[in-house]
Scaffold this motif. Structure first.
Motif, short mmCIF file in Angstrom:
data_model
loop_
_atom_site.label_atom_id
_atom_site.label_comp_id
_atom_site.label_asym_id
_atom_site.label_seq_id
_atom_site.Cartn_x
_atom_site.Cartn_y
_atom_site.Cartn_z
N ILE A 21 0.84 -1.21 0.11
CA ILE A 21 -0.09 -0.04 0.14
C ILE A 21 0.88 1.05 0.05
N ALA A 62 -7.17 -6.36 1.12
CA ALA A 62 -6.90 -5.48 0.07
C ALA A 62 -8.24 -5.11 -0.40
N ASP A 63 -9.42 -5.54 -0.07
CA ASP A 63 -10.78 -4.69 -0.62
C ASP A 63 -10.84 -3.50 0.51
N ARG A 123 -8.34 -0.70 -1.04
CA ARG A 123 -8.85 0.07 -2.28
C ARG A 123 -9.78 1.06 -1.75
N ARG A 124 -10.51 1.00 -0.51
CA ARG A 124 -11.46 2.08 -0.16
C ARG A 124 -10.51 3.23 0.72
N ARG A 156 -4.69 5.25 -1.52
CA ARG A 156 -4.43 5.88 -2.70
C ARG A 156 -4.09 4.68 -3.89
N TRP A 157 -3.23 3.53 -3.28
CA TRP A 157 -2.78 2.57 -4.24
C TRP A 157 -2.45 1.46 -3.46
N CYS A 158 -2.90 0.24 -3.97
CA CYS A 158 -2.52 -0.85 -3.34
C CYS A 158 -2.24 -2.12 -4.36
N GLU A 184 -2.25 -6.34 -4.49
CA GLU A 184 -2.42 -7.72 -3.68
C GLU A 184 -1.64 -8.60 -4.66
#
Length: 272
Positions: free
Chosen positions: A167, A256-257, A260-261, A264-266, A268
């Motif tokens: 992240i 990861a879900d 994403r909320r 800014r960036w992730c 998995e």
């Protein structure tokens, strides 16, 4: 031809001292993700570079780009006048502690050695391009010492395939200011036992100075540490990207879900 430039992870990063040449003596555990930037090549009379992808706008495709530096260094070492049309898919954030530029340069060396059909040794060229490039050239779990370029392979049986979440909070973190903010305290050596155990017992000495410069990194680490199933949460390199290793894939997917909320960036993925 294509080549992956996988994201680099510092599972632990111990800063031992500032050396006479101005660089810091490090002990680190490098590991690599199964995903990252992508590099492809096609025939051309000249060496050229086009950059695409979600983080392309932050990069210059001019002579100072590490991919082009790697290409020209290899061509000079091989004594060749061949060209190459290089295309970089920039998927990883820039100045984010996960070796994007170094990984791209290493991928260029591997790719062009195949494309040009040369057996010139790549490791000395990698060393000339930056401290992280030799590890990125290997692309496997290794222990790094001195500036990070003195490498010792370690067993990665327990690490390979571990679910990994990266992240980035959307903040670029140049390396030099973070090292400059390090307090100079040697907090001890990195353990030499099993790499996963060494990582769990270890630390990243650049976390505190990075958080001082960018407090959101501390918020991100707290967020990651609170996810169910986390084995290890830590900042990579000099930041600002942080990572978490998980007990199982389901826990990583759930985290990861949420990432994403909230961030800014992730990415998995898993350890290679």
């Amino acid at each position: 031809m294509q080549e992956l430039a996988p994201a680099k992870i510092n599972l632990a990063l111990h800063v031992r001292e500032r050396m006479a040449d101005g660089y810091h003596r490090l002990e680190t555990l490098f590991a690599f993700a199964r995903d990252g930037d992508g590099l492809s090549v096609a025939p051309s009379e000249e060496v050229t570079l086009v950059i695409e992808g979600p983080f392309a706008a932050g990069l210059d495709a001019g002579a100072d780009n590490l991919v082009l530096k790697a290409a020209h260094a290899l061509r000079d070492a091989a004594g060749m006048g061949l060209g190459a049309a290089l295309r970089l898919e920039k998927n990883l954030p820039i100045a984010s502690g996960i070796g994007g530029g170094s990984a791209d340069a290493a991928a260029a060396l591997r790719l062009l050695a195949r494309f040009w059909g040369t057996d010139v040794p790549l490791e000395p060229i990698a060393r000339s391009l930056g401290a992280d490039v030799p590890a990125c050239l290997l692309g496997r779990t290794v222990r790094g010492e001195l500036r990070g370029e003195v490498l010792t392979p370690v067993s990665d049986d327990r690490l390979r395939g571990m679910p990994l979440l990266l992240i980035n909070p959307g903040v670029a973190m140049p390396t030099r200011p973070v090292f400059a903010a390090w307090d100079g305290v040697d907090r001890g050596a990195l353990g030499g036992d099993d790499p996963l155990e060494a990582a769990l017992k270890g630390r990243n000495d650049l976390e505190a100075p990075a958080i001082g410069l960018c407090p959101v990194i501390g918020e991100l680490l707290d967020w990651l540490s609170a996810r169910p199933g986390v084995t290890l949460a830590r900042m990579s390199g000099s930041g600002a990207t942080c990572f978490a290793l998980f007990d199982d894939r389901r826990a990583c997917v759930t985290a990861a879900d949420g990432a994403r909320r909230d961030w800014r960036w992730c990415l998995e993925t898993e350890l290679a």
